[in-house]
Design an enzyme around this catalytic site. Structure first.
Site, mmCIF file in Angstrom:
data_model
loop_
_atom_site.group_PDB
_atom_site.id
_atom_site.type_symbol
_atom_site.label_atom_id
_atom_site.label_comp_id
_atom_site.label_asym_id
_atom_site.label_seq_id
_atom_site.Cartn_x
_atom_site.Cartn_y
_atom_site.Cartn_z
ATOM 1 N N GLU A 433 6.144 -1.782 9.726
ATOM 2 C CA GLU A 433 6.683 -1.227 8.496
ATOM 3 C C GLU A 433 7.902 -1.524 7.989
ATOM 4 O O GLU A 433 8.949 -1.219 7.947
ATOM 5 C CB GLU A 433 6.919 0.229 8.801
ATOM 6 C CG GLU A 433 5.733 1.160 9.160
ATOM 7 C CD GLU A 433 5.669 2.663 9.490
ATOM 8 O OE1 GLU A 433 6.985 2.988 9.326
ATOM 9 O OE2 GLU A 433 4.605 3.158 9.401
ATOM 10 N N GLU A 512 -1.426 1.433 13.284
ATOM 11 C CA GLU A 512 -0.694 2.720 13.933
ATOM 12 C C GLU A 512 -1.663 3.987 13.130
ATOM 13 O O GLU A 512 -1.760 3.662 11.882
ATOM 14 C CB GLU A 512 0.608 2.727 13.393
ATOM 15 C CG GLU A 512 1.476 3.688 14.120
ATOM 16 C CD GLU A 512 3.173 3.578 13.744
ATOM 17 O OE1 GLU A 512 3.468 2.588 14.009
ATOM 18 O OE2 GLU A 512 3.563 4.674 13.393
#
Ligand code: GAL
Length: 803
Positions: A433, A512
């Protein structure tokens, strides 16, 4: 890579050494035993929490400091406080500065050798000195590194001192619990002046089929002597039974003093015993540096022979078989151990993950201890090896963005060189991220340079990145996603599938994902989607946000290893064995599956209970969810059938609304009319006794071996009392210690390094370590309950399992 072998016989090793280097202040006696190439350097350090001047100097008075063995995480020792600067991110545990010193002697014969110290991980901003001379600084707490001690050492009776300063005082520096101190193993490595370089052996398998595996071994040899040396490499391959199946001797090369040379050998195994998750067969490559018939240095590398690739249409293939990566993300702590985790705790955790059908691990969001990857090799896990959680744009004021410019290339290269022989490692992740992607041009430049480091250091493995809201930053249109060998995206499964549909040559993976059905179905139904990594396998310390919570409870299992109810749902989806599991649901999921981690903190309200003891004993309706992969499940209460239900096509749980009555709730799963699995819940009475179970009967005195002793508080019929909160006191007799206690309670601020623990939902545990051979007896007692004991036999030796 393991470096186990003693230095070979020859002039340099004939007068040798007293082996107990790890002990302090021992006179350096000479012996005829060969010098061990690598010994544990974990024992007998001095530790001081705080800062002072001159501590690095050899003569600094440390006699009043605490003595301890590594690995050591001082942050986990607490105390918890809302005032601690790590905040909820760090589990409200303390940060600061700490010093470690180790005094040691080396026999005169070592003077002819090169001596190195290997540190597997120091949290964080470490500075290391030998006898007052500064060796180096490493900011990133997750990387492994080596320093050479040779020119600064004293030999014979004289003492040496290694001093290490660790500083994680600038906080917040992490989004999760990082720990503090020398929290991984340390070794002393002693070699001939002509030796294999650190991480200097690289084994690749360019062709692998059922008939034959080609094994290419590259060895980097450095000549630290004062003369040109003529050496060759003798390399052999041992099969999983230890039999030599191939060997090769390279050409002889002249290596001038101070220079290095690369050797390359071609070997094979025919037919090979292939490595795969169900049968993780390991071969050993033994590399020897030889000069005129004399072995100067030697190392052993465990390797697995396997072919794998990602395919844009069909996902992941290994040895010609198409499988899905059923993965979980982990953080590097293990509950009460903090960051200093004994290997058997990981072994236990990975075994539990296997039992629910998991076959892959993402090392979110940083490199793990090297022995963790050894374990994955041995247990057959497929690993996404992730390096970073941020690049130049930080997520916290003091995180890695401060060091990225100077260190990212080196940290990435070092990690890849360290990890590239592990058969478990199948993909690298350049980051999680990453917020730099808001400025795509700059982000692409950084990603390009990281990918270059990955590919140059290890041309055999693909690189991904856990993309963060790629549709917001247009990663799929601006070219960033297409720089990746395999496109990874966190959450938002529909987006990554759409990105694949738009460009069918994109290989895709979920880096994820949430536990819910909505995330599972795209995985189940889309062949292109190579796999998913659930957030998370185990609850982890930190990322708690709001006091009093100290950990994040997103695991399939809690901190102690007790399964959350969703673990059973996952097993019904991932697992092959027929299973059935009963759960009570007390409300609808409140969180919406959007972007976890970026929503305001919501105190988790537990909705799923694995008991038939609701707090309300009066007549009312209970929602019973059954997780099962069986064709049919029949529910009954106190012997009365409540009808059977078939398996829903969308894999949702089977639900019954049941008028509550105390007693026995039973689910029976059948396939083809045959009963294949059952689960039973019984209403509990009042707490009467402590039941203990221990995961092992024996231990060695190795730091890395621990036994988990679980307490369940039961009624007189042996039914768990889910409301029990009794304080349980542990007493250990025999040669051992209670290494940690825990209950999994996310809001408890009791110390993990204690001899008592309040039960949480009827459970708690003590984790025991042996310190020398003997019989350990652990007794658990609590006022008003009958107590219970277990015994464990501890044996030697275990000491040098991790050289
Ligand atoms: C993700 C993030 C993880 C963790 C998680 C919490 O977005 O990558 O590190 O923060 O959210 O739910």
């Amino acid at each position: 890579m393991k470096q186990l072998s003693p230095l070979g016989a020859g002039p340099l090793s004939t007068v040798v050494v007293f082996a107990l280097l790890a002990l302090t202040r021992l006179p350096a006696a000479e012996s005829k035993a060969p010098i061990p190439r690598s010994v544990s350097f974990d024992a007998a350090w001095k530790f001081f929490k705080g800062d002072a001047d001159q501590v690095e100097k050899a003569g600094y008075p440390d006699q009043d400091w605490r003595q301890l063995d590594l690995p050591h995480d001082w942050s986990i020792e607490g105390p918890f406080s809302p005032e601690n600067k790590t905040g909820g991110a760090g589990g409200f545990l303390p940060a600061g500065i700490g010093w470690y010193r180790k005094t040691f002697s080396l026999p005169e014969s070592y003077a002819k050798h090169r001596v190195f110290i290997d540190l597997d991980g120091v949290m964080a901003n470490s500075d290391v000195w030998i006898n007052g001379t500064f060796l180096g600084h490493r900011p990133y707490g997750y990387v492994s590194f080596r320093y050479e001690l040779t020119p600064h050492l004293l030999f014979g009776e004289k003492e040496n001192v290694v001093a290490v300063r660790v500083d994680n005082s600038a906080q917040p520096a992490s989004r999760w619990y990082s720990g503090a101190g020398i929290y991984r193993h340390v070794r002393l490595v002693v070699t001939d002046p002509v030796h294999l370089e650190h991480w200097g052996t690289f084994v690749t398998t360019p062709e692998v089929s059922a008939k034959k595996a080609r094994i290419v071994v590259q060895n980097m040899v450095v000549n630290q002597s004062t003369q040109t040396r003529k050496v060759a490499l003798q390399v052999s391959v041992l099969d999983p039974k230890g039999e030599k199946v191939s060997s090769a001797t390279s050409e002889t090369k002249q290596i001038p003093a101070g220079k290095s040379a690369q050797f390359k050998s071609e070997l094979s195994a025919a037919p090979p015993h292939l490595w795969n998750p169900d049968d993780p067969a390991l071969y050993k490559v033994v590399s020897q540096v030889v000069e005129a018939g004399r072995t100067l240095d030697e190392d052993e590398t465990e390797v697995g022979l396997r072919e794998y690739h990602f395919d844009p249409d069909t996902g992941f293939w290994i040895n010609g078989k198409n499988i899905k990566l059923k993965g979980v993300c982990l953080h590097h702590d293990a509950g009460g151990f903090g960051a200093a985790v004994p290997l058997s705790a990981w072994e236990r955790r990975l075994t539990q993950l296997k039992e629910v059908g998991c076959n892959a691990i993402r090392t979110s969001h940083n490199p793990y201890a090297p022995e963790f990857l050894d374990l994955c090799d041995r247990m057959g896990f497929l690993v996404m090896d992730e390096i970073l959680d941020c690049w130049k744009v930080g997520k916290n004021p003091y995180d890695y963005h401060l060091y990225f410019e100077e260190w990212a290339g080196r940290d990435t290269r070092d990690t890849v060189i360290r990890d590239r022989n592990h058969p478990s490692v199948i993909i690298y992740s350049a980051g999680n991220e990453i917020h730099d992607t808001r400025k795509p041009d700059a982000a692409k430049q950084i990603l390009g340079s990281l990918i270059q480091v990955f590919h140059e250091t290890d041309p055999t493995r693909p690189v991904t990145q856990a993309l963060f809201r790629p549709n917001v930053t247009h990663d799929y249109e601006n070219g960033l996603a297409d720089m990746l060998d395999v496109v990874g995206q966190n959450y938002r499964e529909k987006e990554i599938l759409a990105a694949h549909e738009t460009k069918l040559q994109r290989k895709i993976i979920g880096t994820e994902n949430r536990h819910e059905l909505a995330a599972w179905l795209p995985f189940r139904d889309s062949p292109a989607y190579a796999g998913q990594f659930l957030w998370t396998g185990f609850d982890y310390l930190g990322e708690a946000r709001t006091w009093p919570a100290i950990s994040r409870d997103t695991g399939l299992f809690d901190r102690t290893g007790s399964p959350h109810e969703i673990a059973y749902q996952r097993k019904s989806w991932w697992g092959a064995e027929p299973m059935v599991h009963l759960t009570r649901r007390t409300g609808a999921d409140a969180l919406t599956p959007t972007d976890p981690g970026y929503e305001p903190y919501q105190k988790r309200v537990q909705l799923l209970f694995g008991d038939w003891s609701p707090q309300n004993p009066d007549p009312h309706e209970e929602t019973v969810e059954v997780y099962s992969n069986c064709e049919s499940v029949e529910l009954s209460l106190n012997g009365q059938s409540l009808e059977a239900k078939d398996r829903p096509a969308d894999d949702s749980p089977r639900v019954w609304i049941v008028p509550y009555a105390p007693g026995t709730l039973k689910a029976v799963g059948s396939n083809g009319g045959k009963v294949v699995a059952t689960d039973v819940l019984e209403t509990s009475g009042t707490a009467a006794r402590i039941n203990l179970s221990c995961d092992r009967k024996t231990l060695t005195d190795d730091w890395d071996e621990v036994a988990y002793v679980r307490v369940t508080i039961q009624d007189e019929n042996g039914v768990l009392v889910p409301t029990a909160e009794n304080e349980v006191r542990f007493e250990l007799s025999g040669p051992g210690v209670i290494a940690a206690v825990d209950s999994g309670d996310n809001e408890s601020h009791e110390s993990f390094q204690a001899h008592e623990r309040k039960a949480f939902q009827g459970r708690c545990l003590a984790i025991v370590r042996a310190t020398s051979p003997g019989t350990l007896k652990l007794t658990a007692s609590s006022a008003g309950l009958s107590s219970s004991s277990v015994t464990i036999e501890a044996s030697a030796p275990g000491r040098d399992r991790h050289p």
